[in-house]
Design an enzyme around this catalytic site. Structure first.
Site, short mmCIF file in Angstrom:
data_model
loop_
_atom_site.label_atom_id
_atom_site.label_comp_id
_atom_site.label_asym_id
_atom_site.label_seq_id
_atom_site.Cartn_x
_atom_site.Cartn_y
_atom_site.Cartn_z
N HIS B 81 120.19 10.84 -118.61
CA HIS B 81 119.86 10.11 -117.39
C HIS B 81 120.54 8.74 -117.41
N ASP B 110 148.15 -0.12 -99.68
CA ASP B 110 147.42 0.84 -100.51
C ASP B 110 147.12 0.13 -101.82
N TRP B 146 121.02 6.13 -124.33
CA TRP B 146 122.35 5.88 -123.76
C TRP B 146 123.11 4.85 -124.59
N SER B 173 139.80 5.93 -117.71
CA SER B 173 139.75 5.92 -116.25
C SER B 173 139.40 4.54 -115.73
N SER B 174 138.39 3.92 -116.35
CA SER B 174 137.97 2.60 -115.89
C SER B 174 139.05 1.56 -116.11
N HIS B 257 126.39 -5.66 -122.64
CA HIS B 257 125.89 -6.68 -121.73
C HIS B 257 126.85 -6.94 -120.57
N GLU B 259 128.73 -4.96 -119.38
CA GLU B 259 128.62 -3.75 -118.58
C GLU B 259 127.54 -3.89 -117.49
N TYR B 261 126.66 -6.51 -116.00
CA TYR B 261 127.17 -7.36 -114.92
C TYR B 261 128.29 -6.64 -114.16
N SER B 272 127.26 -10.52 -100.29
CA SER B 272 127.93 -11.70 -99.72
C SER B 272 128.74 -11.38 -98.48
N HIS B 306 120.89 -10.61 -127.09
CA HIS B 306 119.52 -10.64 -126.59
C HIS B 306 118.93 -9.23 -126.53
N HIS B 307 119.77 -8.23 -126.73
CA HIS B 307 119.25 -6.86 -126.85
C HIS B 307 118.82 -6.57 -128.27
N THR B 332 123.23 -17.55 -111.31
CA THR B 332 122.60 -16.57 -110.45
C THR B 332 121.74 -17.26 -109.41
N LYS B 335 123.78 -18.30 -106.57
CA LYS B 335 124.09 -17.20 -105.65
C LYS B 335 122.93 -16.96 -104.69
N ARG B 454 109.22 2.69 -124.86
CA ARG B 454 110.09 3.54 -124.05
C ARG B 454 110.59 4.71 -124.88
C1 HEA Z 1 122.03 2.97 -113.64
C2 HEA Z 1 121.21 3.28 -112.81
C3 HEA Z 1 119.89 3.98 -112.92
C4 HEA Z 1 119.26 4.53 -111.84
C5 HEA Z 1 119.76 4.57 -110.41
C6 HEA Z 1 118.03 5.07 -112.33
C7 HEA Z 1 117.10 5.71 -111.52
C8 HEA Z 1 115.85 6.15 -111.95
N1 HEA Z 1 115.34 6.08 -113.23
FE1 HEA Z 1 116.33 5.36 -114.86
N2 HEA Z 1 117.31 4.68 -116.49
C9 HEA Z 1 118.56 4.10 -116.50
C10 HEA Z 1 119.35 3.83 -115.39
C11 HEA Z 1 119.05 4.22 -114.08
N3 HEA Z 1 117.92 4.86 -113.69
C12 HEA Z 1 118.94 3.78 -117.84
C13 HEA Z 1 120.23 3.12 -118.29
C14 HEA Z 1 117.88 4.18 -118.65
C15 HEA Z 1 117.74 4.05 -120.16
C16 HEA Z 1 118.07 5.34 -120.85
C17 HEA Z 1 117.77 5.26 -122.29
O1 HEA Z 1 116.65 4.86 -122.67
O2 HEA Z 1 118.66 5.60 -123.07
C18 HEA Z 1 116.87 4.73 -117.77
C19 HEA Z 1 115.63 5.21 -118.20
C20 HEA Z 1 114.62 5.64 -117.35
C21 HEA Z 1 113.29 5.91 -117.76
C22 HEA Z 1 112.73 5.73 -119.17
C23 HEA Z 1 112.87 6.97 -119.94
C24 HEA Z 1 112.39 6.81 -121.33
O3 HEA Z 1 112.35 5.70 -121.85
O4 HEA Z 1 112.05 7.84 -121.89
C25 HEA Z 1 112.60 6.33 -116.66
C26 HEA Z 1 111.18 6.72 -116.65
O5 HEA Z 1 110.54 6.72 -115.69
C27 HEA Z 1 113.52 6.31 -115.56
C28 HEA Z 1 113.21 6.67 -114.26
C29 HEA Z 1 114.10 6.57 -113.19
C30 HEA Z 1 113.78 7.00 -111.85
C31 HEA Z 1 112.47 7.62 -111.43
C32 HEA Z 1 114.87 6.73 -111.09
C33 HEA Z 1 115.00 7.00 -109.62
O6 HEA Z 1 115.57 5.88 -108.99
C34 HEA Z 1 115.81 8.22 -109.39
C35 HEA Z 1 115.75 8.65 -107.97
C36 HEA Z 1 116.00 10.10 -107.83
C37 HEA Z 1 117.04 10.63 -107.19
C38 HEA Z 1 118.04 9.80 -106.53
C39 HEA Z 1 117.25 12.09 -107.23
C40 HEA Z 1 117.05 12.81 -105.93
C41 HEA Z 1 117.24 14.24 -106.23
C42 HEA Z 1 116.34 15.18 -106.06
C43 HEA Z 1 114.99 14.93 -105.52
C44 HEA Z 1 116.62 16.56 -106.44
C45 HEA Z 1 117.69 17.17 -105.67
C46 HEA Z 1 118.71 17.53 -106.66
C47 HEA Z 1 119.75 18.34 -106.46
C48 HEA Z 1 119.98 19.06 -105.17
C49 HEA Z 1 120.73 18.53 -107.57
N4 HEA Z 1 114.74 5.88 -116.02
C1 HEA Z 2 122.47 -4.75 -113.17
C2 HEA Z 2 122.07 -4.85 -114.36
C3 HEA Z 2 121.39 -6.01 -115.02
C4 HEA Z 2 121.30 -7.34 -114.65
C5 HEA Z 2 121.92 -8.02 -113.48
C6 HEA Z 2 120.53 -7.98 -115.67
C7 HEA Z 2 120.24 -9.34 -115.65
C8 HEA Z 2 119.59 -10.00 -116.68
N1 HEA Z 2 119.03 -9.42 -117.79
FE1 HEA Z 2 118.96 -7.44 -118.23
N2 HEA Z 2 119.13 -5.51 -118.78
C9 HEA Z 2 119.79 -4.52 -118.10
C10 HEA Z 2 120.46 -4.66 -116.91
C11 HEA Z 2 120.64 -5.87 -116.23
N3 HEA Z 2 120.12 -7.07 -116.61
C12 HEA Z 2 119.66 -3.26 -118.78
C13 HEA Z 2 120.25 -1.92 -118.33
C14 HEA Z 2 118.91 -3.51 -119.92
C15 HEA Z 2 118.41 -2.53 -120.96
C16 HEA Z 2 119.42 -1.84 -121.76
C17 HEA Z 2 118.77 -0.87 -122.70
O1 HEA Z 2 118.20 -1.34 -123.70
O2 HEA Z 2 118.81 0.34 -122.44
C18 HEA Z 2 118.61 -4.94 -119.89
C19 HEA Z 2 117.89 -5.58 -120.89
C20 HEA Z 2 117.75 -6.95 -120.96
C21 HEA Z 2 117.25 -7.63 -122.12
C22 HEA Z 2 116.85 -6.98 -123.44
C23 HEA Z 2 115.46 -6.51 -123.42
C24 HEA Z 2 115.10 -5.77 -124.62
O3 HEA Z 2 115.63 -4.68 -124.85
O4 HEA Z 2 114.25 -6.26 -125.36
C25 HEA Z 2 117.25 -8.97 -121.81
C26 HEA Z 2 116.81 -10.03 -122.74
O5 HEA Z 2 117.21 -11.12 -122.66
C27 HEA Z 2 117.76 -9.09 -120.46
C28 HEA Z 2 117.92 -10.30 -119.78
C29 HEA Z 2 118.53 -10.43 -118.54
C30 HEA Z 2 118.73 -11.71 -117.87
C31 HEA Z 2 118.28 -13.06 -118.34
C32 HEA Z 2 119.40 -11.44 -116.71
C33 HEA Z 2 119.89 -12.45 -115.69
O6 HEA Z 2 121.21 -12.20 -115.31
C34 HEA Z 2 119.00 -12.52 -114.49
C35 HEA Z 2 119.30 -13.73 -113.63
C36 HEA Z 2 118.50 -13.74 -112.35
C37 HEA Z 2 117.47 -14.53 -112.07
C38 HEA Z 2 116.90 -15.48 -113.08
C39 HEA Z 2 116.75 -14.45 -110.77
C40 HEA Z 2 117.34 -15.21 -109.62
C41 HEA Z 2 117.33 -16.65 -109.80
C42 HEA Z 2 116.65 -17.53 -109.03
C43 HEA Z 2 115.82 -17.13 -107.89
C44 HEA Z 2 116.83 -18.94 -109.35
C45 HEA Z 2 115.73 -19.71 -109.93
C46 HEA Z 2 115.42 -19.31 -111.30
C47 HEA Z 2 115.26 -20.12 -112.35
C48 HEA Z 2 115.67 -21.54 -112.37
C49 HEA Z 2 114.61 -19.60 -113.57
N4 HEA Z 2 118.05 -7.85 -119.97
CU CU Z 3 122.02 -7.83 -121.57
#
Ligand code: HEA
Ligand code: HEA
Ligand code: CU
Ligand code: CUA
Lengths: 361, 548, 293
Positions: B81, B110, B146, B173-174, B257, B259, B261, B272, B306-307, B332, B335, B454
């Site tokens: 997933h 293009d 993942w 590809s990327s 990380h 990634e 962003y 925007s 921080h991870h 942020t 923005k 989790r």
């Molecule tokens: C990048 C984007 C992304 C998106 C969009 C989502 C979308 C969703 N994710 Fe996420 N999720 C991750 C990224 C994302 N996730 C990542 C990175 C992890 C961590 C993995 C890891 O721990 O290694 C994670 C882990 C994660 C967990 C934790 C699992 C665990 O720790 O064991 C859960 C649990 O609820 C969850 C739930 C969901 C749900 C309910 C949605 C929903 O938004 C999904 C909505 C559903 C649909 C859009 C499907 C619609 C389709 C149908 C209804 C069926 C029809 C199908 C066909 C015809 C083929 N996700």
């Molecule tokens: C689109 C993806 C995305 C984005 C944008 C971010 C944004 C941020 N993430 Fe997140 N993060 C993930 C995707 C993302 N993260 C994923 C996938 C994981 C889990 C991976 C895994 O383990 O599987 C993760 C996990 C993760 C962790 C590790 C948690 C753990 O495993 O223990 C941490 C810890 O620092 C963190 C921090 C942050 C912070 C500080 C930001 C900042 O960029 C956020 C900045 C935004 C704001 C703060 C809000 C807006 C600001 C205002 C309104 C202004 C005023 C605010 C102040 C002055 C405070 N993220």
């Molecule tokens: Cu991070």
């Protein structure tokens, strides 16, 4: 279901009630962050929704023309910067305190195994004790059965041998692992530390309350990741001393004589227990295996006349099969004898503790 | 799909090719619009697959106890997933937008390397096949999460290697796609389109592509070491040979990380574009938006650990990564404030793109705040690897990246297809998604605070209620996306709906969306800007052809 | 856009639809699938792997042939030339990051992991481990778990030093060739190009011998712990890049012989030269960090 004191509560909304100073400081920090963030959130979105409400086209709003202002940009860069500094300061204080593992009263090594914890009391009262801590096997079975019916409140958190520590003493936990990364943590103590194979890390806590406290393994460690809980029993100093004495007596009594020569029924009976606690998770109670985990029932290596083959695999692991060195010679001999004489395997072979000891070399 | 396909007759330059037809047009495509469409279709398919896996996860977690899948399969579902959503759904979707919009926005004929562009797309397909197919390999799909942490990856079956190779190919590809995007932006802007006049979406992609080129090779390095540790006796991550499992995490998160962003900056770009269009007011603080985006990108290289707060770093390391991470809140914040200032004293209407954008700002900020809370190392020690983290990243990824993609779809689909989507259905899709999204993921904060780890196939009874709620929400959310596909996307692809004018978002007095993409007819002709356009001073209107 | 036989250079060349990309992707699917099967013991897979590689190479050959044709027929204008320059630079940047991952691994294992494993804290787990780099030196106890056979390390003398000389001289010869091309002395250009290819080829041969020496005389293998892992992966990936660079130069030379390139316009040549210099710089990093320290 009821709340589990020291463990999770039903519909719990916040961190666990803290029983260490660090945990209460973290709880404070969390409240501080939560409130600050909510205030900022409300302030920011009040403006957005006001604008959405007032500056709608449908109420005749005409677009203004401004689109930049260096002053404003500088102001709203500096203010968040100051806020962030204000957040970082208390966090620094708590962090530094939480890292100080020096001058511990009791040092315990926690080793992560797939899928159980091993505890060795290394220094302090109780030094020299060691035991494994495994999820209660009836809970594992309940899980397989869908956790229907009368499920206890400590479901998935009950272990055979909890870690026991004295109250108000600084306990240093040294973590390491045997196979893959695990993580040892107890929320009420504010503690979590990865257990990394080949390396040691440490953390500490000083519980201010007696009672039972629960945690789980927090790092994905394979298929039984959800089934290696942590149970810490915090006793008063007297109770702890008594427990240590009792424990040491029991250990002395239980200590198997590695030279003992066992008879078949006796050793397979022992092996059955070892199997249920360690092997059944993968190879299943019926020995038939599941998915990638091969069956033992009828397996060539189990039936092989050369006992050493199976001993080697059990001791050292192979592919997804972890090494089981940490079990005693007697336990290993017992479980191997058991598999060689159970289900359809009727080899009549006995593996004695001495065989295992020899193979360890 | 005919609406997207059959518009090759609409206004094109004097010399042109006949647009290729039939399957060849798609398979052999060198046209950025066609390739963009391919990317979008591919990513939507992967979203469905990834979503299906998510629904299986949620179904299993609906109640305590194991009901549907065994723990081994559960871990496979979680892992795949994550991988499929990140690499199959979100990233390619943004690349699809980049393909469609960047040449249109900067007045280029293009992409710089049209054939390589097609190669980038077609590489994603075998990788997708391998990832999905890995479920059917002996031992099942990879189940190490993942993040593919060593040494758990060393215990995986053959599908792990298939997965590693698939990631290699996706990386290639990327990288090719990003080189293409950067070169297109740097070299093919129409005369007068200076960097500081470029539309924000193009800007964010320039920076994103830079991030991709910098970090994808690092991921390739990490998984290559995994591969050789698995099969060729190296001991990068094996302490018995002097290696270190934690080194894997450092290398992975140096990629991982940035990634995240990579998945949010183009989303910022879309927002925007949309907000000014519907506020009928220019984007506030354009220059500071550019600087803020760049700062986020630069900072993203120094926050990775921080991870890893629970791996046990020296306290100085933890402090450094904590401070650096918290700093990201500053750009942020800039923005968010600029978007709100753009709305301020605008003349706003709330068509679906704007709804999704406002929803994005609102819900993404919640995810940002939880990120900030996680960035505080002492708090993270309690929350790391709990559902709090799961909640955090779904707030930024689903309500962030995915909502921005929806906003972008509603905003630009009229240009792509020549027809308007059904506004009422769009609004329904928005509200349905917004509400069910929060029902799904909000309770996960509580679960995490209460300590639910989790990647757990089963959990203590006390966690049951919130899990049930989340599961119900997830099914409604999934259903909303199925609705979106059948009742909004499909009609648009079939060309059903009101004909879209050239500038669908402008009102009678000409206020609304700006940019070169609105200077070409709807649907955008097969070939656009074959000769460089002559632009006005703001570089957002075409005055004529630069050559004649 | 695409301009055809009229001979005029278009504003920007956009190729016709092409089957090469999808064909290459199909080939690569075969390659990765076979590779995954092969390393997991499926014997048939080596044949499909070979077939897949040949497939990909054939497609690439056709693809490059088309591109060269387009280039030579003058369809790539100035803008396309600039695109190529940008793209080659960014590609090399991505390669730098790839090597960066492995250099980082070297640094981490050497300055962090091995010392930590031998540190006082870790004595709890590995009492006998000596924090030495490489993890096993002659006469010293083996790795923590005793899984590594004793081996000797590869010093800088003489093979790597010879290779440094070879690669540095090839950098000189290619610069001379470039200069000669600019003054339109084609025969001499070709000569110096062949010289460069030859130097590159010698490098690969010496490295091949070095590996042979490592395996047979030093018992230094891929499985020789952290030292062996980083040594072979770094030098191996570098060697692979030398090989690729050499092939590029080889084909550029053939093209020179066919009369391709002009003194003014020859990015194909320059791109390959950039790549070659990049490979050179990486080598200097290896030479100092892997062999000397
Ligand atoms: C990048 C984007 C992304 C998106 C969009 C989502 C979308 C969703 N994710 Fe996420 N999720 C991750 C990224 C994302 N996730 C990542 C990175 C992890 C961590 C993995 C890891 O721990 O290694 C994670 C882990 C994660 C967990 C934790 C699992 C665990 O720790 O064991 C859960 C649990 O609820 C969850 C739930 C969901 C749900 C309910 C949605 C929903 O938004 C999904 C909505 C559903 C649909 C859009 C499907 C619609 C389709 C149908 C209804 C069926 C029809 C199908 C066909 C015809 C083929 N996700
Ligand atoms: C689109 C993806 C995305 C984005 C944008 C971010 C944004 C941020 N993430 Fe997140 N993060 C993930 C995707 C993302 N993260 C994923 C996938 C994981 C889990 C991976 C895994 O383990 O599987 C993760 C996990 C993760 C962790 C590790 C948690 C753990 O495993 O223990 C941490 C810890 O620092 C963190 C921090 C942050 C912070 C500080 C930001 C900042 O960029 C956020 C900045 C935004 C704001 C703060 C809000 C807006 C600001 C205002 C309104 C202004 C005023 C605010 C102040 C002055 C405070 N993220
Ligand atoms: Cu991070
Ligand atoms: Cu042990 Cu998870």
């Amino acid at each position: 279901t009821n709340d589990l004191p020291g463990g999770p509560a039903v519909l719990q909304l916040n961190l666990h009630p803290a029983v260490t100073r660090i945990a209460s400081e973290v709880a404070w920090l969390h409240w501080f962050m939560l409130i600050t963030c909510i205030v900022i959130f409300i302030a920011v979105f009040a403006v957005m929704f006001y604008s959405i409400w007032k500056h709608r086209k449908s109420v005749g709003a005409k677009p203004a023309n401004f689109h930049e202002s260096v002053t404003v940009e500088v102001v709203w860069t500096i203010i968040p910067f100051l806020i962030v500094i204000g957040m970082a300061l208390p966090a620094t204080k708590v962090l530094v305190a939480s890292k100080d593992t020096s001058n511990a009263d009791l040092t315990i090594k926690a080793t992560g195994y797939q899928w159980k914890w091993g505890y060795d009391y290394i220094k302090g009262e109780g030094e020299g004790m060691s035991f494994l801590s495994t999820l209660d096997s009836t809970h594992r079975a309940m899980s397989n059965a869908g956790a229907k019916g009368d499920v206890p409140d400590d479901y998935l958190l009950k272990v055979d041998n909890p870690l026991v520590v004295p109250v108000n003493k600084k306990v240093r936990i040294i973590t390491t692992a045997n196979d893959v990364i695990h993580a040892w943590g107890v929320p009420a103590f504010g503690v979590k530390q990865d257990a990394i194979p080949g390396f040691v890390r440490d953390t500490w806590f000083r519980s201010e309350k007696t009672g039972d406290f629960y945690g789980q393994c927090y790092e994905l460690c394979g298929k039984e990741h959800a089934y290696m809980p942590i149970h810490v029993k915090v006793l008063s100093q007297q109770d702890y001393t008594a427990w240590v004495a009792d424990q040491q007596k029991k250990m002395a009594a239980k200590l198997d004589d590695p030279k003992k020569v066992w008879a078949l029924p006796e050793i397979t009976a022992r092996g059955e227990k070892v199997y249920a606690a360690n092997c059944a998770a993968c190879h299943q109670a019926n020995g038939k295996g599941v998915a990638a985990f091969p069956p033992l029932d009828g397996a060539a290596i189990v039936q092989d006349a050369d006992k050493s083959k199976q001993i080697q695999v059990v001791l050292n692991g192979r592919n997804a099969m972890p090494a089981w060195k940490q079990l005693s010679d007697t336990d290993l001999a017992a479980v191997i004898s058991y598999t060689k004489n159970n289900w359809s395997n009727k080899t009549g072979q006995i593996v004695q503790p001495a065989d295992v000891l020899a193979a360890r070399k | 799909m005919s609406a997207v396909l059959d518009h090759s007759q609409a206004g094109h330059g004097e010399h042109h090719d006949h647009a290729p037809t039939g399957w060849r047009r798609w398979v052999f495509a060198t046209n950025h619009k066609d390739i963009g469409t391919l990317y979008l279709l591919f990513s939507f398919t992967m979203l469905m697959v990834g979503g299906l896996l998510a629904l299986m996860i949620r179904a299993e977690l609906f109640q305590p106890g194991l009901q549907l899948v065994n723990p081994e399969l559960f871990n496979q579902l979680t892992t795949m997933h994550g991988l499929i959503m990140v690499f199959g759904a979100i990233m390619p979707a943004f690349v699809g937008f980049a393909n469609w919009m960047i040449p249109l926005q900067i007045g280029a004929p293009d992409m710089a390397f049209a054939r390589m562009n097609n190669f980038s797309f077609w590489l994603a397909v075998p990788a997708g096949i391998m990832l999905v197919g890995s479920f059917f390999m002996p031992g099942g799909a990879p189940s190490a999460g993942w993040t593919l942490y060593a040494p758990l990856t060393l215990q995986m079956g053959p599908s792990m290697d298939a997965g590693i190779f698939a990631m290699h190919i996706l990386g290639a590809s990327s990288i090719m796609g990003s080189i293409n995007i950067i070169v297109t932006i740097l070299n093919m802007r129409a005369p007068g389109m200076t960097l500081m006049k470029m539309p924000m979406f193009t800007w964010t992609w320039l920076i994103t592509a830079y991030l991709l080129i910098a970090v994808m090779p690092v991921l390739a390095g990490a998984i290559t070491m995994t591969l050789t540790d698995r099969h060729f006796g190296t001991t990068f991550f094996n302490p018995a040979g002097g290696g270190d499992p934690v080194m894997y995490q450092h290398i992975f998160w140096f990629f991982g990380h940035p990634e995240v962003y990579i998945m949010i900056l183009p989303a910022f770009g879309i927002i925007s574009q949309v907000v000014p269009a519907f506020a009928r007011k220019r984007l506030f603080g354009y220059a500071s938006m550019v600087y803020a985006t760049s700062s986020i990108a630069i900072l993203s290289f120094i926050v990775w650990a921080h991870h890893m707060f629970t791996t046990g770093m020296p306290v100085t390391g933890q402090l450094f990564f904590m401070y650096a991470t918290m700093l990201i809140a500053v750009p942020t914040a800039v923005k968010i404030f600029n978007w709100i200032a753009t709305m301020w004293q605008g003349s706003m209407t709330f068509e679906t793109p704007m709804l999704f954008s406002a929803g994005f700002i609102f819900v993404f900020t919640m995810g940002g705040f939880t990120g900030l809370i996680l960035a505080m190392a002492p708090i993270d020690l309690l929350l790391q690897d709990t559902y709090y983290v799961v909640a955090h990243f779904h707030y930024v990824l689903v309500a962030g990246s995915l909502f921005a993609l929806f906003a972008g779809f509603y905003y630009w689909a009229p240009k792509w297809s020549g027809v308007m989507y059904h506004e009422g259905r769009g609004k329904l899709h928005f509200w349905w998604s917004l509400i069910s999204f929060n029902v799904t993921f909000f309770p996960m904060h509580f679960l995490g605070l209460a300590g639910m780890p989790r990647r757990y196939a089963d959990y203590p009874m006390q966690f049951a209620d919130f899990n049930a709620l989340a599961s119900v929400g997830a099914f409604f959310f999934g259903l909303a996306q199925v609705y979106f596909f059948f009742f909004i996307v499909l009609p648009v692809m079939r060309g059903q709906g009101k004909t879209a004018p050239q500038r669908p978002w402008n009102d009678a007095d000409g206020k609304g969306a700006e940019g070169l993409e609105w200077e070409v007819p709807s649907p955008a002709p097969f070939h656009t800007f074959e000769t460089p356009p002559r632009l006005n001073a703001a570089a957002n209107k075409v005055l004529g052809s630069a050559h004649h | 856009m695409s301009s055809s036989a009229t001979g005029t250079t278009p504003y920007y060349f956009v190729p016709h639809p092409s089957r090469h990309p999808v064909m290459a992707a199909v080939g690569l699917l075969l390659v990765i699938f076979s590779a995954a099967e092969w390393i997991n013991g499926a014997d048939w897979a080596k044949w499909t792997l070979l077939f897949g590689f040949l497939w990909v190479l054939t497609v690439l050959f056709q693809w490059f042939r088309d591109a060269i044709g387009e280039s030579e027929s003058g369809q790539y204008g100035h803008k396309v030339d600039v695109s190529f320059r940008w793209s080659m630079s960014w590609f090399i940047f991505s390669e730098v990051m790839f090597f960066g991952a492995f250099f980082t691994a070297l640094w981490w294992l050497r300055s962090h992991s091995v010392p930590a494993l031998g540190g006082v804290e870790n004595a709890l787990l590995w009492p006998d481990f000596k924090a030495l780099w490489p993890s096993v030196a002659p006469g010293v106890t083996a790795s923590p778990a005793g899984v590594i056979e004793p081996f000797s390390t590869m010093g800088p003398l003489w093979l790597p030093t010879i290779n440094t000389a070879l690669l540095l001289s090839s950098g000189v010869t290619i610069t001379i060739a470039h200069h000669l091309l600019r003054v339109n002395n084609r025969p001499a250009t070709i000569l110096f190009m062949w010289l460069t290819v030859l130097l590159g080829f010698s490098f690969v041969c010496v490295q091949g011998y070095e590996y042979f020496h490592a395996y047979t005389d030093l018992n230094l293998k891929l499985s020789s712990g952290a030292y062996g892992s980083t040594f072979f992966m770094l030098t191996g990936f570098h060697g692979l890049h030398v090989l690729i660079g050499m092939l590029m130069l080889f084909f550029i030379t053939l093209r020179l012989m066919k009369g391709h390139f002009t003194p003014e316009r020859h990015f194909g040549f320059e791109g390959a030269a950039w790549y070659w210099h990049f490979v050179d710089v990486v080598w200097l990093g290896l030479y100092t960090l892997v062999y000397w320290t």
